[in-house]
Design an enzyme around this catalytic site. Sequence first.
Site, mmCIF file in Angstrom:
data_model
loop_
_atom_site.group_PDB
_atom_site.id
_atom_site.type_symbol
_atom_site.label_atom_id
_atom_site.label_comp_id
_atom_site.label_asym_id
_atom_site.label_seq_id
_atom_site.Cartn_x
_atom_site.Cartn_y
_atom_site.Cartn_z
ATOM 1 N N MET A 36 -5.319 -17.769 4.483
ATOM 2 C CA MET A 36 -6.671 -17.576 3.694
ATOM 3 C C MET A 36 -7.088 -16.223 3.817
ATOM 4 O O MET A 36 -8.385 -15.952 3.370
ATOM 5 C CB MET A 36 -7.463 -18.661 4.241
ATOM 6 N N HIS A 43 -1.523 -13.302 11.957
ATOM 7 C CA HIS A 43 -1.068 -13.283 10.503
ATOM 8 C C HIS A 43 0.292 -12.299 10.487
ATOM 9 O O HIS A 43 1.210 -12.862 9.929
ATOM 10 C CB HIS A 43 -2.017 -13.059 9.421
ATOM 11 N N GLN A 67 -10.469 -27.521 2.546
ATOM 12 C CA GLN A 67 -10.330 -27.558 3.966
ATOM 13 C C GLN A 67 -11.521 -27.311 4.602
ATOM 14 O O GLN A 67 -11.639 -27.386 5.927
ATOM 15 C CB GLN A 67 -9.389 -26.094 4.366
ATOM 16 N N GLY A 153 1.472 -20.152 12.875
ATOM 17 C CA GLY A 153 1.127 -19.805 14.112
ATOM 18 C C GLY A 153 1.025 -21.089 14.946
ATOM 19 O O GLY A 153 0.341 -22.231 14.314
ATOM 20 N N MET A 190 -6.329 -14.897 18.589
ATOM 21 C CA MET A 190 -6.922 -14.308 17.317
ATOM 22 C C MET A 190 -7.219 -15.273 16.241
ATOM 23 O O MET A 190 -6.335 -16.314 16.014
ATOM 24 C CB MET A 190 -5.878 -13.437 16.878
ATOM 25 N N SER A 191 -8.172 -14.986 15.672
ATOM 26 C CA SER A 191 -8.281 -15.887 14.452
ATOM 27 C C SER A 191 -9.573 -14.978 13.713
ATOM 28 O O SER A 191 -10.017 -14.163 13.816
ATOM 29 C CB SER A 191 -9.522 -17.067 14.956
ATOM 30 N N SER A 192 -9.301 -15.530 12.160
ATOM 31 C CA SER A 192 -10.445 -14.872 11.171
ATOM 32 C C SER A 192 -11.832 -14.891 11.451
ATOM 33 O O SER A 192 -12.490 -14.198 11.195
ATOM 34 C CB SER A 192 -9.969 -15.174 9.825
#
Length: 288
Positions: A36, A43, A67, A153, A190-192
């Site tokens: 996204m 990513h 989502q 992931g 790790m995440s947006s």
Amino acid sequence: MTSQQPPRIIRGLDELRAITRAWKRAGETIGVVPTMGALHDGHLSLAHAARQNCDQVIVTIFVNPKQFNNPEDLENYPRTEDDDARKLAPIGVDLIWVPDGEQMYPPDFATNVSVGGITDVMEGAHRPGHFDGVATVVAKLFLQTAADHAFFGEKDFQQLMIVTRMARDLDIDIEVVGCPTVREDTGLAMSSRNLLLSDRAMMKAATLYEVMTDTVAALAEGAEFSALQDAAKARLRAADFTEIEYFEIRARDDFAPLTTPTRPARLFAAAWMAGVRLIDNIDVPVKG
């Protein structure tokens, strides 16, 4: 050999399919990394894995409204397309597929993909309809890109299992590949969504992974999970997590709840820090 030029961005399905048909005629394999956007090193690790294993690589960027349960969450989700393209350039990604909302879900769109059973717990229980949105958009992305391999992931482990089941059940000819979670130096997955945290909140958020690893270590030494679970939640609250939605052991295959890992399992957690919802999961060694 990789290129430093940003990958070509494709926005029309006819153009995308003309390209992938040519690749297929040439006997080339296609790897896809569905995202996204707001790309981070997690990513990029998936794009690297695709690059190493496939002749052609497509990264998709689509902020999927199906989502999101909260319209404000959808509106606030980071959108950084130009920066994402620059990050992908050194990897040698071949193209970025960026459909718009009307192309993915035209006004007369009436189909929903729903995976039963394994969507009912954890994320599915706290985000009703979320995994229907995931399964629907991923099925479309698989078919649109004609990919042979898809890279996801393990940070979103429940999603990984659901997408794998969906592709198998619908006979979509694609291999779904799970890749290890990439973490900050502090251990935070790790995440947006991490972009929404202040530096101070980021440091506090790292407590989640610390508590999870301590719990698994204590479990391996024979401690009872119920006591460990209570202690873990207390530590998270002390670190300023405002809500702990779940902190539990589940079987890897069907997500059945376990108090003792007598079969392959993972520890899953979801908690809120400074208004941002964070999730994580780690492997739990089988006892005996």
